[in-house]
Design a protein around this motif. Sequence first.
Motif, short mmCIF file in Angstrom:
data_model
loop_
_atom_site.label_atom_id
_atom_site.label_comp_id
_atom_site.label_asym_id
_atom_site.label_seq_id
_atom_site.Cartn_x
_atom_site.Cartn_y
_atom_site.Cartn_z
N GLU A 194 0.77 -1.35 -0.01
CA GLU A 194 0.08 -0.04 0.15
C GLU A 194 0.73 1.34 0.02
O GLU A 194 0.69 2.18 -0.51
CB GLU A 194 -0.95 0.06 1.47
CG GLU A 194 -1.95 -0.87 1.11
CD GLU A 194 -3.05 -1.13 -0.06
OE1 GLU A 194 -3.11 0.19 -0.56
OE2 GLU A 194 -4.00 -1.80 0.18
N ARG A 195 1.98 1.55 1.00
CA ARG A 195 2.82 2.28 0.77
C ARG A 195 3.63 2.55 -0.59
O ARG A 195 3.67 3.64 -1.05
CB ARG A 195 3.99 2.09 1.99
CG ARG A 195 3.53 2.38 3.21
CD ARG A 195 4.59 2.30 4.08
NE ARG A 195 4.21 2.13 5.65
CZ ARG A 195 4.56 1.78 6.56
NH1 ARG A 195 5.76 0.94 6.44
NH2 ARG A 195 4.03 1.79 7.88
N ARG A 221 2.24 6.20 -7.30
CA ARG A 221 0.93 6.55 -7.71
C ARG A 221 0.68 5.25 -8.91
O ARG A 221 0.31 5.84 -9.98
CB ARG A 221 1.00 7.96 -8.39
CG ARG A 221 1.07 8.83 -7.21
CD ARG A 221 1.06 10.09 -7.87
NE ARG A 221 1.20 11.32 -7.04
CZ ARG A 221 0.95 12.63 -6.92
NH1 ARG A 221 0.66 12.91 -8.23
NH2 ARG A 221 1.14 13.44 -6.27
N SER A 228 -1.32 2.00 -9.89
CA SER A 228 -2.74 1.28 -9.79
C SER A 228 -2.62 -0.13 -9.20
O SER A 228 -1.42 -0.61 -9.50
CB SER A 228 -3.58 1.13 -11.03
OG SER A 228 -3.21 0.26 -11.84
N ARG A 263 0.91 4.34 -2.89
CA ARG A 263 0.80 5.77 -2.76
C ARG A 263 1.82 6.64 -3.26
O ARG A 263 2.04 7.40 -3.83
CB ARG A 263 0.55 5.81 -1.36
CG ARG A 263 -0.89 5.85 -0.94
CD ARG A 263 -1.04 6.30 0.26
NE ARG A 263 -0.26 5.69 1.52
CZ ARG A 263 -0.61 4.64 2.06
NH1 ARG A 263 -1.68 3.75 1.84
NH2 ARG A 263 0.41 4.33 3.16
N GLU A 264 3.42 5.76 -2.87
CA GLU A 264 4.35 6.55 -3.13
C GLU A 264 4.65 6.76 -4.66
O GLU A 264 5.28 7.87 -4.96
CB GLU A 264 5.63 5.77 -2.48
CG GLU A 264 6.94 6.32 -2.80
CD GLU A 264 8.11 5.48 -2.11
OE1 GLU A 264 9.17 5.76 -2.55
OE2 GLU A 264 7.77 4.51 -1.59
#
Length: 60
Positions: free
Chosen positions: A6-7, A13, A15, A10-11
């Motif tokens: 998950e990190r 971007r 999908s 996010r880091e």
Amino acid sequence: MLIAVERFLREFRMSPTRFGRDCARDPRLVHDLRRGRQPGDRVKRRIEHFMNIYRRSVGQ
């Protein structure tokens, strides 16, 4: 493992589908992890290897 993924998503971007495809040829990988799937050692190594190589390739 899910927290690290998950990190990473996010880091960078990225999908979840792209991550799963690029990492393990499994577009549902992240979805399944979110639903409680416990990956085996081989898949864990592939995930960690993919994230490490990707980070190096973008200079982080």
